[in-house]
Design a protein around this motif. Sequence first.
Motif, PDB file in Angstrom:
ATOM      1  N   CYS A 188       6.997   8.413  -1.352  1.00  0.00           N
ATOM      2  CA  CYS A 188       6.071   7.763  -2.261  1.00  0.00           C
ATOM      3  C   CYS A 188       5.664   8.641  -3.431  1.00  0.00           C
ATOM      4  O   CYS A 188       5.222   8.139  -4.453  1.00  0.00           O
ATOM      5  CB  CYS A 188       4.806   7.344  -1.498  1.00  0.00           C
ATOM      6  SG  CYS A 188       5.130   6.086  -0.229  1.00  0.00           S
ATOM      7  N   GLU A 220      11.603   9.033 -10.304  1.00  0.00           N
ATOM      8  CA  GLU A 220      11.749   8.371  -9.008  1.00  0.00           C
ATOM      9  C   GLU A 220      10.355   8.113  -8.469  1.00  0.00           C
ATOM     10  O   GLU A 220       9.573   9.045  -8.294  1.00  0.00           O
ATOM     11  CB  GLU A 220      12.560   9.217  -8.043  1.00  0.00           C
ATOM     12  CG  GLU A 220      12.843   8.498  -6.727  1.00  0.00           C
ATOM     13  CD  GLU A 220      13.780   9.280  -5.816  1.00  0.00           C
ATOM     14  OE1 GLU A 220      13.894   8.924  -4.633  1.00  0.00           O
ATOM     15  OE2 GLU A 220      14.386  10.255  -6.304  1.00  0.00           O
ATOM     16  N   LYS A 221      10.051   6.854  -8.215  1.00  0.00           N
ATOM     17  CA  LYS A 221       8.707   6.494  -7.773  1.00  0.00           C
ATOM     18  C   LYS A 221       8.782   5.285  -6.847  1.00  0.00           C
ATOM     19  O   LYS A 221       9.827   4.672  -6.695  1.00  0.00           O
ATOM     20  CB  LYS A 221       7.812   6.205  -8.981  1.00  0.00           C
ATOM     21  CG  LYS A 221       6.324   6.243  -8.673  1.00  0.00           C
ATOM     22  CD  LYS A 221       5.512   6.352  -9.939  1.00  0.00           C
ATOM     23  CE  LYS A 221       4.021   6.133  -9.689  1.00  0.00           C
ATOM     24  NZ  LYS A 221       3.476   7.055  -8.697  1.00  0.00           N
ATOM     25  N   GLY A 222       7.652   4.928  -6.237  1.00  0.00           N
ATOM     26  CA  GLY A 222       7.598   3.958  -5.149  1.00  0.00           C
ATOM     27  C   GLY A 222       8.266   2.627  -5.393  1.00  0.00           C
ATOM     28  O   GLY A 222       9.094   2.186  -4.602  1.00  0.00           O
ATOM     29  N   ARG A 234      12.856   3.034  -0.300  1.00  0.00           N
ATOM     30  CA  ARG A 234      11.535   3.660  -0.328  1.00  0.00           C
ATOM     31  C   ARG A 234      11.092   4.004  -1.745  1.00  0.00           C
ATOM     32  O   ARG A 234       9.913   4.234  -1.978  1.00  0.00           O
ATOM     33  CB  ARG A 234      11.531   4.940   0.520  1.00  0.00           C
ATOM     34  CG  ARG A 234      11.680   4.684   2.007  1.00  0.00           C
ATOM     35  CD  ARG A 234      11.562   5.965   2.807  1.00  0.00           C
ATOM     36  NE  ARG A 234      12.582   6.928   2.433  1.00  0.00           N
ATOM     37  CZ  ARG A 234      12.344   8.045   1.770  1.00  0.00           C
ATOM     38  NH1 ARG A 234      11.118   8.313   1.359  1.00  0.00           N
ATOM     39  NH2 ARG A 234      13.328   8.878   1.481  1.00  0.00           N
ATOM     40  N   SER A 235      12.014   4.067  -2.687  1.00  0.00           N
ATOM     41  CA  SER A 235      11.643   4.384  -4.062  1.00  0.00           C
ATOM     42  C   SER A 235      12.716   3.877  -5.010  1.00  0.00           C
ATOM     43  O   SER A 235      13.826   3.547  -4.597  1.00  0.00           O
ATOM     44  CB  SER A 235      11.449   5.896  -4.237  1.00  0.00           C
ATOM     45  OG  SER A 235      12.670   6.585  -4.007  1.00  0.00           O
TER      46      SER A 235
END
Length: 343
Positions: free
Chosen positions: A23, A65-67, A100-101
């Motif tokens: 996350c 790269e993020k949620g 997840r991301s």
Amino acid sequence: MKQNAMKNTFFVFGCVSFFIAGCSPKVTTEVVKSYPVTRAYDVRLFEAKDTLPPAAEVLGRASVEKGTESDAETMVKVETAKVGGNAFAVKEKSSSFMGRSYRMDGYMLRFPGTRLEVDQALDGLAANRFWTDSDHETAKDEKKDGTSTLYLNAGGGFITSELRTPGGTAVWGHPRRGTEMQAGWDWVGRKGLGGGLFFSAYHSRAYGLASPPEVADERFHMNFFYIGPEFVVRTFFSDYWSAKAALGLGAFFSREKVRDNSRLDYGLDGWGGHFQLGLEYRLAEHVGVGLNGGYILGWFPGKDFAREFFPDDGLGELGKSGKRKELDGYFHFFVTGGLRFYF
């Protein structure tokens, strides 16, 4: 038992660390040039598979790269704004393991001109989302042909025409100065030309009518209402500042009364015109503030105002202002300010 407890603890710790790591944002930038910081919501996103638009200046690269996909888009806008850019060309976008991301890579760009001009340069590709599935199919937004503005104003109005009272007698107070409330909507195209609808309500009052005796020291209320379409010209100086000019014709209504006296409660209707000039500042994508000034004219063609308003029923003699039978009316200018909502 202790070993099993320790194993469970390490397992839970590993799972939590795994998801926290997934996350937490990962940002990598390579900046080659920068300008004063811009605002993130002004940054436009578009897909650039092969070459970049020739009008764009490359400020660097960014990888985020993020949620979620939306989070990644927001982050690249923030990074682009930090270096003074106003557009981000997405070269690659994908989902990580187990979803997840999201990862997004591309170029931070700067286009010359205002936000509207950037949209035009991108030929309608300026939008927040372009993919509808994992295959990165392009879902281009329809090009916006213009901007709609809803505005609400409040301020002061000032009568410039002749003031009429029962018998032309004197009053005390400030009947020529009153409160102005306005609302309107307009639409302008890419060339800054358009139209709209304008509404204005004016109210003022005075005290101490000298005659007739039965209404002495009573309040004298003046209310004007105007509504009409308008032709609009809007000029954009930057992403934040714009100026507006409007001209129109419409319907004008007047109602004047003395409180608690039904014989002195009268209204006239006619036609009118207006023009206004305004300056606006955009606070956010859909909200702004503005200042307006203008003039409203209301005519009652062929009406003898004072003789219709104050007939000869013992309420006093008519002043000179009531003896004209040609074009008659009320004129006033205004200075107002208020909120703007953009769509």
